[in-house]
Motif scaffolding. Structure first.
Motif, short mmCIF file in Angstrom:
data_model
loop_
_atom_site.label_atom_id
_atom_site.label_comp_id
_atom_site.label_asym_id
_atom_site.label_seq_id
_atom_site.Cartn_x
_atom_site.Cartn_y
_atom_site.Cartn_z
N UNK B 16 -36.52 -58.90 77.59
CA UNK B 16 -37.15 -60.10 77.06
C UNK B 16 -38.59 -59.81 76.73
N UNK B 19 -45.26 -59.53 79.22
CA UNK B 19 -46.64 -59.10 79.04
C UNK B 19 -46.80 -57.62 79.35
N UNK B 129 -41.08 -66.83 74.47
CA UNK B 129 -41.25 -67.10 75.90
C UNK B 129 -39.94 -67.10 76.68
N UNK B 130 -38.85 -67.19 76.00
CA UNK B 130 -37.57 -67.29 76.70
C UNK B 130 -36.72 -66.05 76.49
N UNK C 17 -40.42 -62.02 86.65
CA UNK C 17 -41.67 -61.90 87.37
C UNK C 17 -41.37 -61.61 88.83
N UNK C 27 -46.71 -59.69 86.19
CA UNK C 27 -46.62 -60.43 84.93
C UNK C 27 -47.68 -61.53 84.87
N UNK C 125 -46.36 -72.81 87.31
CA UNK C 125 -45.80 -72.15 88.50
C UNK C 125 -44.32 -71.85 88.29
N UNK C 127 -42.77 -71.23 85.67
CA UNK C 127 -42.60 -70.12 84.74
C UNK C 127 -42.97 -68.78 85.37
N UNK C 128 -43.47 -68.79 86.60
CA UNK C 128 -43.73 -67.52 87.30
C UNK C 128 -42.65 -67.21 88.32
N UNK C 129 -41.75 -68.14 88.55
CA UNK C 129 -40.80 -67.94 89.64
C UNK C 129 -39.34 -67.80 89.18
N UNK C 130 -39.08 -68.19 87.98
CA UNK C 130 -37.70 -68.16 87.51
C UNK C 130 -37.48 -67.12 86.43
N UNK C 133 -37.78 -66.51 81.59
CA UNK C 133 -39.01 -66.95 80.92
C UNK C 133 -40.15 -66.01 81.31
N UNK C 134 -41.22 -66.06 80.54
CA UNK C 134 -42.43 -65.34 80.95
C UNK C 134 -43.48 -66.37 81.31
N UNK C 135 -44.47 -65.99 82.13
CA UNK C 135 -45.55 -66.93 82.45
C UNK C 135 -46.33 -67.34 81.20
N UNK C 158 -51.09 -68.53 86.85
CA UNK C 158 -50.24 -68.54 88.04
C UNK C 158 -49.80 -69.94 88.43
N UNK C 159 -50.49 -70.96 87.91
CA UNK C 159 -50.19 -72.32 88.31
C UNK C 159 -51.20 -72.80 89.36
N UNK D 87 -50.15 -71.59 94.06
CA UNK D 87 -49.25 -72.49 93.32
C UNK D 87 -47.92 -72.63 94.05
N UNK D 90 -48.58 -75.02 97.00
CA UNK D 90 -48.66 -76.43 96.58
C UNK D 90 -47.27 -77.02 96.41
N UNK D 132 -32.33 -64.58 89.66
CA UNK D 132 -32.95 -65.50 88.73
C UNK D 132 -34.19 -66.18 89.28
N UNK D 133 -34.50 -65.88 90.52
CA UNK D 133 -35.74 -66.41 91.11
C UNK D 133 -36.38 -65.31 91.94
N UNK D 134 -37.65 -65.50 92.27
CA UNK D 134 -38.30 -64.60 93.22
C UNK D 134 -38.57 -65.39 94.48
#
Lengths: 246, 246, 246, 246, 246, 246, 246
Positions: B16, B19, B129-130, C17, C27, C125, C127-130, C133-135, C158-159, D87, D90, D132-134
């Motif tokens: 994908x 960065x 982005x996806x 990420x 990322x 946030x 978009x940094x964990x799943x 997608x990219x951040x 980072x959120x 993030x 939070x 799919x997650x971190x």
């Protein structure tokens, strides 16, 4: 892994269709390579009509070549052929027929050649942009007579399509185009056009030119109905082509 | 795999759009490379109107260039052209037309040029982005006359767009912009603007300037209706351009 | 692949990420790099109000910089700007406007600045964990006057978000913050604050300070209405800034 | 890629959270590294009540540290703080509040501290087992008074949680725990506990101890209501701590 | 990447759980490694009843070990413990309780120990065969009295389970089993069985045997009700164990 | 990674089940390796009936081998056993029972052995062709009496199944088959068949042949009801086997 | 990983079926390799009818070869066989039967051989173009008599299919075709065709030709009903074949 591998073998061609650093879609370029290995196929138009001519290479003994159809009727007034992966091509030919049928059903009029070409090309494009699929390994030539006159359109694996006076795909396509380019005239008769196509195929092939190895479809501008030439017609045109060659 | 490969060949461009360590989206940068290989295309505006001018490079023999359309009517008062992957461009042109149509349907008024540019750019951004898709390999120029006057907007593969007085995309875009930059005036006439565009294209091209190789679309500020110049109009402008060049 | 590549080029930045061995999300770090390449942007508050000031770098000739908007009204009493990927920023600005609108609709009262900042940061946030997608490659500055007084909040890729007296993002952000840090007083007037921001931008830039290259938005504590300074106002403040600099 | 890279840089940390040959989940271990870089945070309980104490490190000039909240009220009788990715933290604080609210709504009684800790830990666990997650890059300290008395629970990125008499997370957490371990008594007063926490933070930090850099939340066993100490209270406790240190 | 890495570090453990060339599921083998790092846990049965005994290793100062529960009541007549990833174990204990509850609800009778073991093992198996998840990093011991008498079942990360007279998991499990193997008799009293378990734990541990570091659950064949031993009971058994050891 | 690794360790076994250059599905081949490590299991048929015989290897001390069931009743007239991953096998045995049950329910007649074998094999095949799962690491032997007489079918991890007069899976399967091949006669009595199976197991094993280590299931052609031999029956057959061996 | 690996081992065969730089789909090529390892199978037609002949290689002792069916009735007038992965083949044979059945149900007429071949080939093509699956590792021969006379069609793993007078798949397919090519005549009797097929199989095999190792299916043009030759018929044809060979 270390010696003798070029960059093309390391990554751009995996997983999905991505851009290489020079802005190319390698998977699409590679798909085009399989087009280059298909049977030599010519689409040509002149004022009097359009034609598609294919040379059937013998690839395996005891294949029933008479039943190997390479030029397909898409609609009364449109025909198509392809070069590349046979199974991919069959699928797109089916799609073309369906597009034509649906167009007649929806609008109650025959589709233009471009309508069909665009529908196929849109599917091809989608297969170059989304993950989970590979591009189609075929180029199609669509030839027909529509409200704008004689049409020959070729669609590439990338989903790009263009109109041509004459275009070749498959083996030796570049030599065939070179041969035609210097001899082509839009005003020649359809018969002259067929002979030109036959001569181009004979020029690049080592096969002995016999009616069995050619498949030729034509649509006359005034008739707008596709038909294939008979073995006898082809035999006669071959000898004519041989004469004018020498 | 060991010698002669830069980092760009090792990973950022797979799977994908991610960065790179210096904060770039390589897939987007690479997509821009395919824009740089497109046909030279200029969008320009002046007080009197807007124009788009394209030079059609001969890429293959016997292509029917007359039928190769590169400037598209999006709405009465908006036109567009693109450089880059032809199939991607076609898809976005279709999208632009649909956006304009839907806008008229929903709001009962003509869309501004930016409304269309933003809709296309939002789709482009999403494709950067996806996962599961690649970015679009095209830059579009949208030119039109709307309630805010003459507009020229260029959208990049990243989804970024900006308004320009004059902008070039495709081959030699940098040289073309340099050429125009020193000579451009917002107050010049539309005719002067077209000649400037033609001269810029002629400056960077080795083709012999003939009417057939140019496609020019214009919209006058007072008329708000897009039209393409005829072969004769272009021929006259070419000779004018040649004169003033020497 | 063998020589001259650091670990960052080998894996942590691919696919999704993930954490690096030292507990960083590469990322996200890389996304921040694209923020550092954005236009220099300052958010500042003082007792009398808040301001955002941007220096528009000339990146390409003949861009219509007047139409390049970099400070956006999110609501009557809140404005925002960003540095980083333009298309990502545009998307988040749209989101901020929608959040504000929806808040007014749901609660029948103006949103606080933090309500908007938090909504955007939550999306960042996610978009940094799943995967898939990219951040987001943008930092946003939100500035406004709400029930708690003047507010300047900056949200990172980072959120994470924090409140600031003054904060800079984009090119030379560190030098700008150093410059401001020693000179900042919460009790200064809004005019003094703007001049301080202008001087900071002038200090780090090689551009000749002209009104055209600045965009400045302000909201006064007593008025709670965002407005942008005119060219004339900016011109006057520039000369004031120059005077006090020398 | 060849020299100087340990195994941890080659594969276990990509794609999803998988086991390494020695049975560790590297992504979870790495996530813990980001916890170690958070602000030093102490949770402690004694017979008289519970406390959370945080030292706010100055990370950037002109941050409005007064508005940087690091100890959050989860319910009347429960508070929480975290170290790690801001993030992520939070998001989990929001989740904790929601869990508490929902518990009151469903059961019409205040949740125990463990109910909240378990809910958060279950989410954390799920983020270590599915693709799919971190994992979450935060450790949370939850402190409160419930039907079982004073409670301090710390949840790790792995989803593991345990009850503690005293626990430190963030920078220098190991030194802080060592410091506390030899001096801790469950029977000391809450005031003594706070001073012990302050002294531990002062021991490991190079910052000059000022009220502004500390945030302290307490809940007395008899009151069961969370409150934060005022600047004045903290100032008085600092001087007490200094005295008893020397 | 080149030196010092075994094959197990290069690929079989990534992405999903796949077979290695020798027919092993490496991710499952690795998951078992994390079991081996858990606290030493013994399940044993004799004619008179079943027991689970755990030694709680001190891993961190000021942990409130009294509140660290390692033996869980699944139903009146079934208990369970685990070794491995604490968060994974907690999740499966929750599942076991739910299975037992649902069984009572559906069939109006107490579940057998195997019913619960099979339900957990089926989930474990699924997590070794499908992508997008990792195997569970825990082994569970289920012990209970059901219609078939005393039962001790241990389920592995692979989803395999077997019935045992006595079984150990966690640190030093092999030495513990060796120790027990030569001394075990099915006809010994439950008290003798507990002492045997304690002696086995003491044999392999360097901790000073104190009641606080042991957790012991028992179910007598005639009572079918789970209960944990008190500190006093454990103290008495320890001194008995010491005596008989010497 | 560099020395001593064959190609099989580099890639074909990752992600999903793909073809290797020589047309094999490595993941399936590897799955078969885990079959080879299972307990030795024989399925045999003669005119008089069918049998399955398993030797239970002691893998761990204090396992309650009496409760380790390896031959399962699928229906009155069909039994099954497996070698390979125990948890996978359990799942397929459950499936076989369900298939038989459903067949009786739908068609009101007992299923043939092949109906059950095919249903299991179809699931196995699917797990070799689709991503997101790994193949099953078990071979099953199904033995029964149906309308076509005695049946022994063995299904492989690939989803292939075949009918056998006699077949062995698990450890030493090749030697066992060699042993049986020269001695097998379809016309021998079921008792003779069992003794042949026992002798084959004894031939390849180093265990002392005791009734406890064998599990034997039989179905007589005239009875069509599965039952397991008792310890006494097995003891008698062992001594008979020993006699005839010497 | 370093020495002795060709490019085919590095990447094109992973994840999904992608193009190699020379335009081939390696996974499809590899799938064909597994076809080459199947049992030798011949499809042939003559004016008088069609036949399929298979030689069953002994792969394992005590397999009940009589029950190993390799030629399947698809419909009254169509039969099929395959070479390659047995489980894949079984699945496609099931599909072929279903296609034929559905065709009769929908159109109330027997399907042509091509209708069935196309349906199977379309599925095969789809499995070469989409991610998440691997291509089918089988080639099928379909033989039948339909409205167009005798038909023999072979479909490849790619989804390509062609009509043949005679075609061989599986082991030694090339030698078999060479043998047949020089001796084939469309006008020979069906008996002569069978003998030719038997002689071709005998020529390339080292097995002693016995009726048990052959399976032969025929459909006479005038009867249109598939049947298999009996052991006696085959025995008679073998001796005839031996005679004419010598």
């Amino acid at each position: 892994m270390v010696f003798g591998l070029g960059p093309q073998q390391m990554g751009y061609d995996r997983a999905i269709t991505v851009f290489s650093p020079d802005g190319k879609l390698y998977q699409v370029e590679y798909a085009f390579e399989s087009v280059k290995r298909g049977w030599s196929t010519i689409g040509m138009k002149c004022k009097e009509g359009v034609l598609i001519a294919v040379e059937k290479k013998k690839v395996r003994a005891l294949v029933e070549y008479d039943r190997v159809e390479k030029i397909f009727k898409i609609d009364e007034h449109i025909m198509a052929s392809f070069a590349g992966l046979a199974a991919d091509g069959r699928l797109l030919i089916d799609l073309a027929k369906e597009v034509a049928l649906r167009h007649r059903f929806l609008y109650d009029e025959p589709p233009t050649v471009e309508v069909v070409a665009k529908a196929i090309s849109d599917v091809k494009q989608a297969y170059t942009q989304h993950a989970g699929v590979r591009p189609f390994g075929v180029a199609l030539i669509l030839a027909g007579i529509d409200e704008f006159g004689p049409q020959v359109i070729m669609t590439e694996p990338s989903g790009q399509y263009m109109s041509y006076y004459a275009v070749a795909i498959g083996q030796e396509y570049a030599s065939i185009q070179d041969y035609i380019e210097g001899r082509y005239k839009y005003d020649m008769s359809l018969r002259e056009a067929i002979i030109l196509a036959l001569k181009a195929l004979m020029e690049v092939s080592e096969e002995i030119p016999k009616p069995e190895i050619y498949e030729i479809g034509i649509i006359r501008t005034d008739e707008k109905v596709m038909r294939k030439l008979t073995k006898d017609e082809i035999a006669e045109l071959i000898s004519e082509a041989k004469k004018s060659s020498s």
